[in-house]
Design a protein around this motif. Structure first.
Motif, mmCIF file in Angstrom:
data_model
loop_
_atom_site.group_PDB
_atom_site.id
_atom_site.type_symbol
_atom_site.label_atom_id
_atom_site.label_comp_id
_atom_site.label_asym_id
_atom_site.label_seq_id
_atom_site.Cartn_x
_atom_site.Cartn_y
_atom_site.Cartn_z
ATOM 1 N N ARG A 44 0.863 -1.183 0.000
ATOM 2 C CA ARG A 44 0.000 0.000 0.000
ATOM 3 C C ARG A 44 0.899 1.233 0.000
ATOM 4 N NH1 ARG A 44 -5.454 -1.097 1.530
ATOM 5 N NH2 ARG A 44 -5.683 1.035 2.277
ATOM 6 N N HIS A 84 -5.595 -1.224 -7.036
ATOM 7 C CA HIS A 84 -6.384 -0.536 -6.007
ATOM 8 C C HIS A 84 -5.976 0.922 -5.893
ATOM 9 C CE1 HIS A 84 -8.054 -4.336 -4.585
ATOM 10 N NE2 HIS A 84 -6.854 -4.828 -4.816
ATOM 11 N N VAL A 86 -7.334 4.087 -3.246
ATOM 12 C CA VAL A 86 -8.322 4.510 -2.255
ATOM 13 C C VAL A 86 -7.995 5.899 -1.726
ATOM 14 C CG1 VAL A 86 -7.124 3.243 -0.419
ATOM 15 C CG2 VAL A 86 -9.515 3.856 -0.103
ATOM 16 N N GLY A 222 -6.418 4.911 9.943
ATOM 17 C CA GLY A 222 -6.455 4.958 11.403
ATOM 18 C C GLY A 222 -6.527 3.597 12.069
ATOM 19 N N MET A 223 -6.170 2.548 11.350
ATOM 20 C CA MET A 223 -6.360 1.215 11.879
ATOM 21 C C MET A 223 -5.080 0.590 12.422
ATOM 22 S SD MET A 223 -5.979 -2.116 10.685
ATOM 23 C CE MET A 223 -6.499 -2.714 9.109
ATOM 24 N N CYS A 224 -3.908 1.046 11.977
ATOM 25 C CA CYS A 224 -2.702 0.296 12.326
ATOM 26 C C CYS A 224 -1.746 1.011 13.264
ATOM 27 C CB CYS A 224 -1.966 -0.117 11.059
ATOM 28 S SG CYS A 224 -1.069 1.238 10.287
ATOM 29 N N ALA B 179 -13.391 -0.851 3.221
ATOM 30 C CA ALA B 179 -12.304 0.133 3.128
ATOM 31 C C ALA B 179 -11.018 -0.473 2.574
ATOM 32 C CB ALA B 179 -12.033 0.727 4.507
ATOM 33 N N LEU B 180 -10.745 -1.713 2.916
ATOM 34 C CA LEU B 180 -9.496 -2.339 2.491
ATOM 35 C C LEU B 180 -9.617 -2.924 1.090
ATOM 36 C CD1 LEU B 180 -8.496 -4.047 5.855
ATOM 37 C CD2 LEU B 180 -7.392 -2.086 4.782
ATOM 38 N N GLN B 181 -8.508 -3.524 0.626
ATOM 39 C CA GLN B 181 -8.495 -4.042 -0.747
ATOM 40 C C GLN B 181 -9.041 -5.454 -0.848
ATOM 41 O OE1 GLN B 181 -5.809 -3.676 1.184
ATOM 42 N NE2 GLN B 181 -4.131 -5.040 0.633
ATOM 43 N N TYR B 189 -7.312 -9.704 7.707
ATOM 44 C CA TYR B 189 -6.169 -8.868 8.086
ATOM 45 C C TYR B 189 -5.579 -9.261 9.432
ATOM 46 C CZ TYR B 189 -8.662 -5.506 11.209
ATOM 47 O OH TYR B 189 -9.353 -4.912 12.223
ATOM 48 N N ASP B 218 -12.037 -0.803 -1.453
ATOM 49 C CA ASP B 218 -11.356 0.497 -1.501
ATOM 50 C C ASP B 218 -12.323 1.657 -1.289
ATOM 51 O OD1 ASP B 218 -8.920 -0.810 -2.274
ATOM 52 O OD2 ASP B 218 -9.698 -0.956 -4.310
ATOM 53 N N THR B 219 -13.376 1.441 -0.554
ATOM 54 C CA THR B 219 -14.372 2.490 -0.357
ATOM 55 C C THR B 219 -14.576 2.700 1.141
ATOM 56 O OG1 THR B 219 -15.455 1.636 -2.335
ATOM 57 C CG2 THR B 219 -16.679 3.238 -1.026
ATOM 58 N N VAL B 220 -14.231 3.875 1.608
ATOM 59 C CA VAL B 220 -14.290 4.151 3.039
ATOM 60 C C VAL B 220 -15.543 4.967 3.342
ATOM 61 C CG1 VAL B 220 -12.963 4.908 5.030
ATOM 62 C CG2 VAL B 220 -11.781 4.344 2.900
ATOM 63 N N ILE B 223 -15.687 8.712 4.452
ATOM 64 C CA ILE B 223 -14.808 9.522 3.604
ATOM 65 C C ILE B 223 -15.398 9.615 2.209
ATOM 66 C CG2 ILE B 223 -12.574 9.604 2.444
ATOM 67 C CD1 ILE B 223 -11.300 8.535 4.965
ATOM 68 N N ASN B 224 -15.551 8.483 1.535
ATOM 69 C CA ASN B 224 -16.077 8.522 0.176
ATOM 70 C C ASN B 224 -17.558 8.864 0.153
ATOM 71 O OD1 ASN B 224 -13.786 5.988 -0.325
ATOM 72 N ND2 ASN B 224 -13.653 7.908 -1.416
ATOM 73 N N MET B 225 -18.289 8.415 1.168
ATOM 74 C CA MET B 225 -19.652 8.892 1.382
ATOM 75 C C MET B 225 -20.030 8.661 2.840
ATOM 76 S SD MET B 225 -20.545 6.562 -1.580
ATOM 77 C CE MET B 225 -19.553 5.140 -1.867
ATOM 78 N N GLY B 245 -11.428 -1.561 14.990
ATOM 79 C CA GLY B 245 -10.133 -1.539 14.308
ATOM 80 C C GLY B 245 -9.153 -0.516 14.835
ATOM 81 N N LEU B 246 -9.470 0.108 15.972
ATOM 82 C CA LEU B 246 -8.586 1.168 16.470
ATOM 83 C C LEU B 246 -7.625 0.567 17.496
ATOM 84 C CD1 LEU B 246 -8.261 4.341 16.424
ATOM 85 C CD2 LEU B 246 -9.644 4.334 18.489
ATOM 86 N N PRO B 247 -6.323 0.568 17.199
ATOM 87 C CA PRO B 247 -5.406 -0.116 18.111
ATOM 88 C C PRO B 247 -5.274 0.599 19.454
ATOM 89 C CG PRO B 247 -4.170 1.029 16.403
ATOM 90 C CD PRO B 247 -5.625 1.174 16.052
ATOM 91 N N ASN B 264 -2.180 -4.544 15.226
ATOM 92 C CA ASN B 264 -2.846 -4.338 13.940
ATOM 93 C C ASN B 264 -1.853 -4.106 12.809
ATOM 94 O OD1 ASN B 264 -5.403 -4.666 14.861
ATOM 95 N ND2 ASN B 264 -6.072 -2.561 14.484
ATOM 96 N N GLU B 265 -0.846 -3.266 13.055
ATOM 97 C CA GLU B 265 0.139 -3.053 12.001
ATOM 98 C C GLU B 265 0.885 -4.356 11.720
ATOM 99 O OE1 GLU B 265 3.370 -0.236 12.654
ATOM 100 O OE2 GLU B 265 4.308 -0.829 10.758
#
Ligand SMILES: Cc1cc2nc3c(=O)[nH]c(=O)nc-3n(C[C@H](O)[C@H](O)[C@H](O)COP(=O)(O)OP(=O)(O)OC[C@H]3O[C@@H](n4cnc5c(N)ncnc54)[C@H](O)[C@@H]3O)c2cc1C
Ligand SMILES: Cc1cc2nc3c(=O)[nH]c(=O)nc-3n(C[C@H](O)[C@H](O)[C@H](O)COP(=O)(O)OP(=O)(O)OC[C@H]3O[C@@H](n4cnc5c(N)ncnc54)[C@H](O)[C@@H]3O)c2cc1C
Ligand code: SF4
Ligand code: SF4
Ligand code: FES
Lengths: 281, 469
Positions: A44, A84, A86, A222-224, B179-181, B189, B218-220, B223-225, B245-247, B264-265
């Motif tokens: 990414r 991709h 985004v 904001g996830m990692c 949101a992710l690919q 993940y 790929d749609t957040v 953000i995107n809507m 998903g917030l560490p 998460n990372e």
């Protein structure tokens, strides 16, 4: 899939790409970035958007081919597709009528600052841009910056007769002149090292100085926590709370730079990676 | 190894062991650890079930799978029937059979557990699901005629996938935003390949797509809507399953030093981005020699076991309570122990030290003892004064768990949020906002795959009720 519409080499290793990404184009604001993945095995990669056409649904970004993935990107051509794309991610740059604004740019910041400068001009600001380039051969985007800024100061290495190899001297001059000719705000999009040094120059004069932090990122939403930094004692995520931060409130630059260089190795030709204090060298 | 107990009155109190990759071998690969029962094993294990009239096991399952019935079908060697029974209540048996904390759910209440080993319900569930997958049976479920209604599902974790498939089967047009690919949420993940092969998750995603669900990657949302923009366009209702998903971080000095990762990372790089296949895959994951993983849940086990596989020489799990309080799935704790991961119980980090170049080189810790039980019923760890010590480490993974993902709440002003950041909703998943339902970790703050599925199913039916009346 996100087709590449154009690719142009602006200077050695510096490329501009135009991608068709209508969802991103429809919402992007100055200072925001997107994350792309080239193919199934790709990482990414974050890039700041330097231009867009909402009607055509395209966005542009300028990148420096410094490593594996950006090298791969540089070999792509119109008609190729990115798996991709985004965005727009991050908060837009804060824009209002400040008065006299100085923008300091180097590297991809030269292109990525353009929408910011245009928006600043629309609000009636006077904009001085300091353009730093390691040598005259690698200057790009100068004409465009001259078109949209009130004044452009070149800071370039080599012996082309320009003022100074770094932005620091011209900035120092502006700061010294600050009493007579006030600088109301400074925006910087460049390497961590330059941003850090600039902040120290403007701190005593208390000139509001905003930096565009680009630490390592993974998800960009904001996830990692890879992009975390400390601002005014609080841990913040550059991808959602930034990338723009008040440079005088950014703490622990050493840590930030070490984290940023986690994956730096000899392959990276980017100048800013090779500073003596960097943990990776 | 399970303890040998004498069978009583025809009862077989010993469960059939799960064949696994040898620890020394699996430490070096990301292939699935538990290889699954053979037909003979499944038959033998199913044969132990005494078909209790009261069906206590069913009570233990958050979605009330008809456990005795699906096991009976195995006993009768009718696997198609077994699949049918299971799928009345769950659409993801191959996943839950692998990742449910069975020892505190269905298996905890199994009658046989009182005297010996409970029936290995999860392993049987997995066996049946895998059998179905291998047969390649792609029987389309019954689809209701189109209702003309359109629903947005936000987030493609187990909750979102379940909501989407339920709603599609009920005849609604469903669009799933991720949101992710890749679709799958934590299943792709977070949870590593060696515990849940991604092929299985992909199979579920493909199944959901085969029901006509449109998946927008790929749609957040936010953000995107925004939710409001969706509701003001042509969507009649929304299901929010954006997960937790917030560490979370420890908030101790030095925590931002280089080589300190959030789980998460770390797990995203390792699993979603396939850093274990670097450089064939482009995402790197820098790994030191001595890794400390902080925490005692599934996330910590996964991070520790990934570290071993990514070449760390020593891996420590540092947990502030004792083994008995660890929230991780028991089987994974045992697996981790077999993989020579070292556990430091009753230990809490208080700070991190730099090597002088902003890389972590050591962790300051304090020993803990267990005091009075807290609100969760677990005994509260309290620091023992003067017991501080320093542990040399060069990589740290903070695996304390996650908080709700704030993106949707932050961009939806009229959505009621608790002080923990979770979305407030009633027992059917209805939020404070008109036409919006929610479920899974964004509501619970972090629970299990099966509970996210269960909540999604209830909400999907509530949405259906609303849409057709
Ligand atoms: C918010 C943001 C905006 C950015 N905007 C631009 C832009 O407009 N134009 C541009 O050229 N670059 C931009 N970058 C940097 C760009 O993402 C990196 O140059 C790129 O990731 C390098 O990848 P590589 O694989 O070619 O390099 P490699 O040398 O192979 O990289 C190794 C690893 O280090 C990471 N990395 C390397 N350099 C950087 C860097 N400068 N910043 C962050 N991570 C890095 C990569 O993710 C990769 O995982 C931006 C970064 C961020 C975070
Ligand atoms: C490492 C790890 C291991 C675990 N192990 C187990 C286990 O063994 N057994 C078990 O039962 N449970 C386990 N859990 C917990 C379990 O995975 C979760 O409870 C479950 O996944 C919750 O499902 P969900 O559908 O609510 O959300 P998630 O699975 O979290 O999915 C949410 C999805 O929404 C997406 N999203 C978020 N925000 C947006 C947005 N704004 N727009 C679009 N998309 C968005 C996310 O990218 C993600 O894909 C584990 C969790 C972790 C992190
Ligand atoms: S879904 Fe989980 S809790 Fe329910 S029966 Fe299966 S393994 Fe047990
Ligand atoms: S409680 Fe155990 S033995 Fe009884 S029916 Fe359920 S699985 Fe079978
Ligand atoms: S890039 Fe993951 S939180 Fe910012």
């Amino acid at each position: 899939m996100f087709p590449i519409i154009e690719r142009e080499e602006l200077a050695p290793s510096v490329h501009r790409i135009r991608v068709e990404a209508p969802l991103v184009a429809s919402g992007v604001q100055p200072g925001q970035f997107a994350i792309l993945i080239i193919d199934e095995k790709g990482e990414r990669l974050p890039f700041t958007l330097s231009d867009w056409d909402r009607e055509k649904g395209t966005v542009d970004f300028v990148f420096i081919a410094i490593g594996k993935s950006t090298g791969q990107l540089a070999s792509m051509n119109p008609g190729d597709k990115l798996d991709h794309f985004v965005g727009p991610l991050g908060r837009p740059t804060h824009i209002e009528k400040f008065g006299n604004v100085t923008c300091i740019v180097s590297g991809y910041g030269i292109a990525a600052m353009k929408p910011v400068i245009k928006a600043l001009k629309e609000k009636g600001n006077s904009v001085t841009t300091i353009l730093q380039s390691p040598d005259p051969e690698r200057i790009f985007g100068r004409e465009e910056l001259e078109e949209i800024s009130d004044r452009v100061i070149l800071a370039t290495g080599g012996d082309a007769g320009f003022t100074d190899p770094t932005s620091l001297k011209p900035l120092q001059a502006l700061v010294e002149n600050h009493k007579e000719q006030p600088v109301d705000r400074i925006l910087i999009m460049s390497s961590f090292c330059l941003m850090r040094l600039c902040c120290e120059i403007t701190r005593p004069a208390k000139i509001p100085t905003f930096v565009h932090l680009a630490p390592l990122m993974v998800d960009g939403t904001g996830m990692c926590g890879a992009c975390r930094c400390v601002v005014e004692g609080e841990t913040r995520f550059a991808c959602v709370d930034g990338p723009e931060f008040d440079g005088h409130l950014v703490e622990s630059w050493d840590v930030l730079m070490a984290r940023r260089c986690t994956y730096a190795d000899e392959l990276i030709g980017q100048q800013s990676f090779q500073c003596a204090t960097c943990s990776q060298w | 190894m399970e303890e040998q107990k004498k069978p009583k009155k025809g009862l077989n109190l010993n469960r059939v062991d799960m064949p696994k990759q040898e620890p020394a071998v699996r430490r070096n690969n990301f292939n699935e650890v538990a290889r699954g029962y053979t037909w003979d094993m499944a038959l033998e294990e199913a044969g132990r079930c005494i078909q209790c009239k009261k069906r206590p096991c069913v009570e233990g399952c958050p979605v009330n799978i008809d456990i005795p019935e699906f096991i009976k079908a195995i006993q009768e060697e009718d696997l198609s029937e077994s699949v049918r029974v299971m799928e009345r209540k769950t659409s993801l048996p191959g996943i839950c059979g692998r990742v449910c904390p069975q020892e505190s759910q269905c298996e905890e209440l199994c009658t046989l557990g009182k005297k010996g080993a409970p029936i290995a319900i999860g392993r049987l569930e997995r066996y049946v699901a895998d059998w179905k997958r291998e047969q390649g049976i792609a029987d389309m479920p019954e689809m209701a005629p189109s209702t003309g209604k359109k629903v947005a599902v936000v987030g493609s974790g187990p909750g979102g996938l379940t909501a989407a498939s339920e709603l599609a089967k009920l005849g609604h047009t469903v669009v799933l935003f991720e949101a992710l690919q890749v679709a799958g949420g934590v299943l792709v993940y977070g949870i590593p390949e060696f515990r849940l092969p991604k092929e299985i998750v992909q199979g579920e995603v493909d199944f959901v797509k085969s029901l006509g669900v449109e998946v927008h990657l790929d749609t957040v949302i936010g953000i995107n809507m925004t939710l409001d923009e969706l509701l003001n366009s042509d969507y009649d209702a929304i299901y929010v399953g954006t997960g937790a998903g917030l560490p979370m971080f420890l908030r101790v000095p030095g925590e931002n030093l280089n080589m300190i990762y959030s789980a998460n990372e770390f797990l995203t790089r390792a699993n979603l981005m396939k850093a274990y296949l670097y450089p064939d895959y482009a995402t790197p994951l820098k790994m030191g020699r001595r890794v400390a993983v902080i925490g005692g849940g599934n996330v910590a086990m996964d991070a520790a076991r990934c570290s071993v596989r990514l070449g760390a020489e020593e891996v420590y799990v540092v947990y502030r309570r004792s083994r008995a309080e660890m929230p991780a799935r028991l089987e994974e704790v045992e697996n981790a122990e077999e993989e020579e991961i070292q556990f430091h119980f009753l230990t809490n980090p208080t700070g991190f030290l730099s090597d002088g170049r902003s890389n972590v080189c050591a962790m300051e810790c304090i020993r803990m003892e267990l005091g009075e039980p807290d609100a969760s019923g677990r005994r509260r760890p309290v620091p023992i004064e003067g017991s501080d010590f320093v542990m040399d480490v060069d990589t740290v993974v903070v695996a304390l768990g996650n908080a709700p993902n704030p993106l949707v709440p932050n961009t939806t002003p009229d959505l009621e949020i608790s002080r923990w950041g979770t979305i407030v909703c009633d027992e059917k998943g209805k939020t404070s906002k008109a036409r919006v339902w929610a479920g899974g970790d964004i509501v619970s703050g972090g629970a299990t795959v099966i509970s996210a599925m269960g909540e999604a199913k209830i909400a999907a039916h509530a949405i259906h009720e609303y849409l057709i009346t």
